[in-house]
Design a protein around this motif. Structure first.
Motif, PDB file in Angstrom:
ATOM      1  N   TYR A  37      30.453  43.966  46.747  1.00 32.99           N
ATOM      2  CA  TYR A  37      31.511  44.020  45.750  1.00 32.99           C
ATOM      3  C   TYR A  37      32.186  42.648  45.742  1.00 32.99           C
ATOM      4  O   TYR A  37      32.022  41.864  46.672  1.00 32.99           O
ATOM      5  N   GLN A  39      36.023  40.526  44.401  1.00 28.57           N
ATOM      6  CA  GLN A  39      37.369  40.613  43.845  1.00 28.57           C
ATOM      7  C   GLN A  39      37.874  39.207  43.551  1.00 28.57           C
ATOM      8  O   GLN A  39      38.009  38.377  44.459  1.00 28.57           O
ATOM      9  N   LYS A  43      42.376  40.441  39.779  1.00 31.47           N
ATOM     10  CA  LYS A  43      41.470  41.442  39.210  1.00 31.47           C
ATOM     11  C   LYS A  43      41.146  42.517  40.246  1.00 31.47           C
ATOM     12  O   LYS A  43      41.324  42.325  41.449  1.00 31.47           O
ATOM     13  N   GLN A  44      40.635  43.629  39.748  1.00 29.73           N
ATOM     14  CA  GLN A  44      40.238  44.706  40.643  1.00 29.73           C
ATOM     15  C   GLN A  44      38.894  44.394  41.292  1.00 29.73           C
ATOM     16  O   GLN A  44      38.085  43.637  40.743  1.00 29.73           O
ATOM     17  N   ARG A  45      38.680  45.002  42.437  1.00 29.70           N
ATOM     18  CA  ARG A  45      37.390  44.871  43.106  1.00 29.70           C
ATOM     19  C   ARG A  45      36.323  45.554  42.247  1.00 29.70           C
ATOM     20  O   ARG A  45      36.537  46.660  41.724  1.00 29.70           O
ATOM     21  N   GLU A  46      35.163  44.891  42.116  1.00 23.80           N
ATOM     22  CA  GLU A  46      34.108  45.438  41.270  1.00 23.80           C
ATOM     23  C   GLU A  46      32.763  45.379  41.988  1.00 23.80           C
ATOM     24  O   GLU A  46      32.529  44.511  42.834  1.00 23.80           O
ATOM     25  N   TRP A 111      33.667  48.492  55.276  1.00 25.24           N
ATOM     26  CA  TRP A 111      33.797  47.243  54.520  1.00 25.24           C
ATOM     27  C   TRP A 111      33.795  46.054  55.478  1.00 25.24           C
ATOM     28  O   TRP A 111      34.296  46.128  56.597  1.00 25.24           O
TER      29      TRP A 111
END
Length: 121
Positions: A37, A39, A43-46, A111
């Motif tokens: 992922y 980030q 912005k949001q984590r994607e 994570w």
């Protein structure tokens, strides 16, 4: 204790390449899903790319054709090969894994600490 340790981030010029590594260590019985992922600031984590057990590989549309996600099962390691990098790829990249620590337990999500990738001239 399970750890996901990332490496390989850094500064690269637009059009360049980087390879990230994520090694899972500790008490691991089985890894189901493993991926990356990112980030960016504000912005949001994607999701970038992930290997999903029983399904295959998912890529974000923005990285299809440029990124791949090789996996070395024996080493509990997943990589992110990033080619043709763009400034908009700049972000902190996080490794993610769903794994069992013991047979019969419910898979738990882990994570990594994140590694910075900066694409700039």
């Amino acid at each position: 204790q399970v750890q996901l340790v990332e490496s390989g981030g850094g500064l690269v010029q637009p059009g360049g390449s980087l390879r990230l590594s994520c090694a899972a260590s500790g008490s691991i019985f089985s890894i189901y899903n493993m991926g990356w992922y990112r980030q960016a600031p504000g912005k949001q984590r994607e999701l970038v790319a992930a290997i999903i057990s029983g399904e295959g590989i998912n890529y974000a549309d923005s990285v299809k054709g440029r990124f791949t996600i090789p996996r070395h099962n024996a080493k509990n390691t997943v990589y992110l090969q990033m080619n043709s990098l763009k400034p908009e790829d700049t972000a902190v990249y996080f490794c993610n894994a769903d794994l069992q620590t013991t047979i019969g337990t419910i898979p738990f999500e882990y994570w990594g600490q994140g590694t910075q990738v900066t694409v700039s001239s």
